[in-house]
Scaffold this motif. Sequence first.
Motif, PDB file in Angstrom:
ATOM      1  N   TRP A  79       3.987  97.975  30.141  1.00  0.00           N
ATOM      2  CA  TRP A  79       2.855  97.073  29.956  1.00  0.00           C
ATOM      3  C   TRP A  79       2.073  96.922  31.257  1.00  0.00           C
ATOM      4  CZ3 TRP A  79       0.515  95.503  25.773  1.00  0.00           C
ATOM      5  CH2 TRP A  79       1.203  95.478  24.555  1.00  0.00           C
ATOM      6  N   MET A  80       2.787  96.888  32.395  1.00  0.00           N
ATOM      7  CA  MET A  80       2.113  96.740  33.678  1.00  0.00           C
ATOM      8  C   MET A  80       1.172  97.914  33.939  1.00  0.00           C
ATOM      9  SD  MET A  80       3.716  96.622  37.532  1.00  0.00           S
ATOM     10  CE  MET A  80       3.932  98.420  37.536  1.00  0.00           C
ATOM     11  N   TRP A  81       1.677  99.157  33.732  1.00  0.00           N
ATOM     12  CA  TRP A  81       0.836 100.334  33.957  1.00  0.00           C
ATOM     13  C   TRP A  81      -0.321 100.374  32.960  1.00  0.00           C
ATOM     14  CZ3 TRP A  81       1.098 102.366  38.419  1.00  0.00           C
ATOM     15  CH2 TRP A  81       2.313 102.501  39.095  1.00  0.00           C
ATOM     16  N   LEU A  82      -0.050  99.956  31.725  1.00  0.00           N
ATOM     17  CA  LEU A  82      -1.102  99.942  30.706  1.00  0.00           C
ATOM     18  C   LEU A  82      -2.212  98.963  31.084  1.00  0.00           C
ATOM     19  CD1 LEU A  82      -2.088 100.925  27.946  1.00  0.00           C
ATOM     20  CD2 LEU A  82      -0.744  99.097  26.890  1.00  0.00           C
ATOM     21  N   ILE A  83      -1.825  97.767  31.542  1.00  0.00           N
ATOM     22  CA  ILE A  83      -2.817  96.761  31.939  1.00  0.00           C
ATOM     23  C   ILE A  83      -3.611  97.240  33.149  1.00  0.00           C
ATOM     24  CG2 ILE A  83      -3.083  94.443  32.896  1.00  0.00           C
ATOM     25  CD1 ILE A  83      -0.688  93.612  31.122  1.00  0.00           C
ATOM     26  N   ILE A  84      -2.928  97.894  34.110  1.00  0.00           N
ATOM     27  CA  ILE A  84      -3.627  98.414  35.290  1.00  0.00           C
ATOM     28  C   ILE A  84      -4.651  99.474  34.888  1.00  0.00           C
ATOM     29  CG2 ILE A  84      -3.343  99.783  37.394  1.00  0.00           C
ATOM     30  CD1 ILE A  84      -0.692  98.376  37.837  1.00  0.00           C
ATOM     31  N   LEU A  85      -4.272 100.367  33.969  1.00  0.00           N
ATOM     32  CA  LEU A  85      -5.202 101.397  33.514  1.00  0.00           C
ATOM     33  C   LEU A  85      -6.417 100.790  32.816  1.00  0.00           C
ATOM     34  CD1 LEU A  85      -2.853 104.230  32.168  1.00  0.00           C
ATOM     35  CD2 LEU A  85      -4.502 104.415  34.041  1.00  0.00           C
ATOM     36  N   ILE A  86      -6.170  99.799  31.961  1.00  0.00           N
ATOM     37  CA  ILE A  86      -7.277  99.142  31.267  1.00  0.00           C
ATOM     38  C   ILE A  86      -8.185  98.432  32.270  1.00  0.00           C
ATOM     39  CG2 ILE A  86      -7.889  97.310  29.638  1.00  0.00           C
ATOM     40  CD1 ILE A  86      -5.320  98.000  28.096  1.00  0.00           C
ATOM     41  N   LEU A  90      -8.557  99.106  35.465  1.00  0.00           N
ATOM     42  CA  LEU A  90      -9.274 100.115  36.238  1.00  0.00           C
ATOM     43  C   LEU A  90     -10.448 100.676  35.447  1.00  0.00           C
ATOM     44  CD1 LEU A  90      -6.475 102.206  38.007  1.00  0.00           C
ATOM     45  CD2 LEU A  90      -8.332 100.962  39.122  1.00  0.00           C
ATOM     46  N   GLY A  91     -10.198 100.976  34.172  1.00  0.00           N
ATOM     47  CA  GLY A  91     -11.257 101.525  33.341  1.00  0.00           C
ATOM     48  C   GLY A  91     -12.432 100.576  33.200  1.00  0.00           C
ATOM     49  N   MET A  92     -12.151  99.293  32.953  1.00  0.00           N
ATOM     50  CA  MET A  92     -13.232  98.323  32.782  1.00  0.00           C
ATOM     51  C   MET A  92     -13.965  98.088  34.095  1.00  0.00           C
ATOM     52  SD  MET A  92     -13.180  97.777  29.609  1.00  0.00           S
ATOM     53  CE  MET A  92     -14.418  96.494  29.596  1.00  0.00           C
ATOM     54  N   PHE A  93     -13.210  97.919  35.185  1.00  0.00           N
ATOM     55  CA  PHE A  93     -13.847  97.671  36.482  1.00  0.00           C
ATOM     56  C   PHE A  93     -14.691  98.864  36.912  1.00  0.00           C
ATOM     57  CE2 PHE A  93     -13.775  98.290  41.084  1.00  0.00           C
ATOM     58  CZ  PHE A  93     -14.397  97.124  41.507  1.00  0.00           C
ATOM     59  N   ASN A  94     -14.126 100.070  36.795  1.00  0.00           N
ATOM     60  CA  ASN A  94     -14.860 101.262  37.223  1.00  0.00           C
ATOM     61  C   ASN A  94     -16.086 101.506  36.358  1.00  0.00           C
ATOM     62  OD1 ASN A  94     -13.084 101.842  39.319  1.00  0.00           O
ATOM     63  ND2 ASN A  94     -11.753 103.081  38.023  1.00  0.00           N
ATOM     64  N   LEU A 127      -5.615 111.576  28.637  1.00  0.00           N
ATOM     65  CA  LEU A 127      -6.825 110.905  28.173  1.00  0.00           C
ATOM     66  C   LEU A 127      -6.919 109.483  28.726  1.00  0.00           C
ATOM     67  CD1 LEU A 127      -6.984 112.059  24.427  1.00  0.00           C
ATOM     68  CD2 LEU A 127      -8.345 112.882  26.359  1.00  0.00           C
ATOM     69  N   ALA A 128      -5.773 108.813  28.865  1.00  0.00           N
ATOM     70  CA  ALA A 128      -5.787 107.464  29.433  1.00  0.00           C
ATOM     71  C   ALA A 128      -6.283 107.481  30.870  1.00  0.00           C
ATOM     72  CB  ALA A 128      -4.389 106.858  29.360  1.00  0.00           C
ATOM     73  N   PHE A 129      -5.877 108.492  31.629  1.00  0.00           N
ATOM     74  CA  PHE A 129      -6.373 108.627  33.002  1.00  0.00           C
ATOM     75  C   PHE A 129      -7.893 108.788  33.019  1.00  0.00           C
ATOM     76  CE2 PHE A 129      -2.120 110.519  34.610  1.00  0.00           C
ATOM     77  CZ  PHE A 129      -1.648 109.242  34.875  1.00  0.00           C
ATOM     78  N   LEU A 130      -8.416 109.582  32.100  1.00  0.00           N
ATOM     79  CA  LEU A 130      -9.858 109.816  32.069  1.00  0.00           C
ATOM     80  C   LEU A 130     -10.625 108.554  31.691  1.00  0.00           C
ATOM     81  CD1 LEU A 130     -10.112 113.364  30.463  1.00  0.00           C
ATOM     82  CD2 LEU A 130     -10.086 112.731  32.871  1.00  0.00           C
ATOM     83  N   CYS A 131     -10.032 107.735  30.834  1.00  0.00           N
ATOM     84  CA  CYS A 131     -10.669 106.467  30.502  1.00  0.00           C
ATOM     85  C   CYS A 131     -10.689 105.532  31.713  1.00  0.00           C
ATOM     86  CB  CYS A 131      -9.937 105.785  29.345  1.00  0.00           C
ATOM     87  SG  CYS A 131     -10.211 106.543  27.731  1.00  0.00           S
ATOM     88  N   ALA A 132      -9.663 105.622  32.545  1.00  0.00           N
ATOM     89  CA  ALA A 132      -9.571 104.736  33.700  1.00  0.00           C
ATOM     90  C   ALA A 132     -10.533 105.126  34.811  1.00  0.00           C
ATOM     91  CB  ALA A 132      -8.141 104.718  34.239  1.00  0.00           C
ATOM     92  N   PHE A 133     -10.993 106.400  34.812  1.00  0.00           N
ATOM     93  CA  PHE A 133     -11.866 106.881  35.881  1.00  0.00           C
ATOM     94  C   PHE A 133     -13.151 107.474  35.284  1.00  0.00           C
ATOM     95  CE2 PHE A 133      -7.410 107.625  37.333  1.00  0.00           C
ATOM     96  CZ  PHE A 133      -7.340 106.513  38.161  1.00  0.00           C
ATOM     97  N   PRO A 134     -14.040 106.614  34.804  1.00  0.00           N
ATOM     98  CA  PRO A 134     -15.242 107.097  34.095  1.00  0.00           C
ATOM     99  C   PRO A 134     -16.221 107.850  34.978  1.00  0.00           C
ATOM    100  CG  PRO A 134     -15.352 104.722  34.462  1.00  0.00           C
ATOM    101  CD  PRO A 134     -13.969 105.143  34.834  1.00  0.00           C
TER     102      PRO A 134
END
Length: 317
Positions: free
Chosen positions: A292-299, A301-305, A75-82
């Motif tokens: 934390w690094m991967w979590l911040i990157i996912l967040i 990515l999700g916001m930017f995308n 689900l985190a991956f899907l949030c990162a790639f809307p």
Amino acid sequence: MAREHSFRNTVAESSLSLPIMAIITFLFWVIGPMQDGKLWGTLLLVSLMTYTIVEWNNQCQLLRIRSRMNSVTFLAFLCAFPALHTTGLTFIPAFSLLAAYFMLFKAYGEYKPQGYVFHGFFFLSLGSLFFPPLLLLAPTLFASTNIQLRILTLKSFSALLIGLLLPYWLYIAAMCVAVPMWGIEETRMRYLDFHLPDYSTLSLWHWGTLVFIGLLTFVAVVHFVSTAYNDKIRTRQYFYTMLISFVPIIFMTLWWPEDIMITLPLLLLNLTPFAAHYLALAKSHSMTFFFWMWLIILIALGMFNRLDLWSRLPLSF
């Protein structure tokens, strides 16, 4: 040795992680200017996939701790790639592969595995009606039934062939009686024409996504290979089956770049167990930092995308 207690362990082992992630995904899915019919259909399909991943993890014990990290990571991956949220039927091949894994893994250790083998290859073949290159996974899964899963017998081989052929028999029968096939025939004919990959169809968003997936895949696979001795034999065999499946999936992604919205869910699905294994089970003093690094990157990515997608509407992938 005392077990490490950190935010990472809390997320990995808490029973609340999946409900919280599901709520975040739902809100991220429906808030914004993307309300259309495809959004709700894809959300239903993703919900079914998430439930299947939960059962897949429970019944096949993909993680050696009680955790929902597989479904949470998906689900985190899907949030990162809307951009995937409104792609409609493009999730069907990934769902088919998930169902094939689920059935084939359940066949491990069974005295009569042919029923599971039949259903595993049936689902794979069914997905190939929508995305014919999915059949490239059949040889690797066939090899895995003998080498990793050790369920290949004369009866299971016969079940495998019937499972692969049955959707096409039904498809031919439907064509003979002129049943509408929702454009499947036109879609299939496109893959019969030889052509070199045209990467001009890929945007900066696509390249950035592939780089992120490639980097996380490398880290997660290296972690699994270096720590596989800690897992049960059957768990190692499951992961090795998925590991060799990366080869045809990566080939599909590189050879048909115009189908990136189909191959991307396949990549994410195949990466999910490795990423969850890495994030939940890696043991090092620096692992909390990397989590934390991967979590911040996912967040990020999700916001930017999400913002980038809004700024380019209307846009069709």
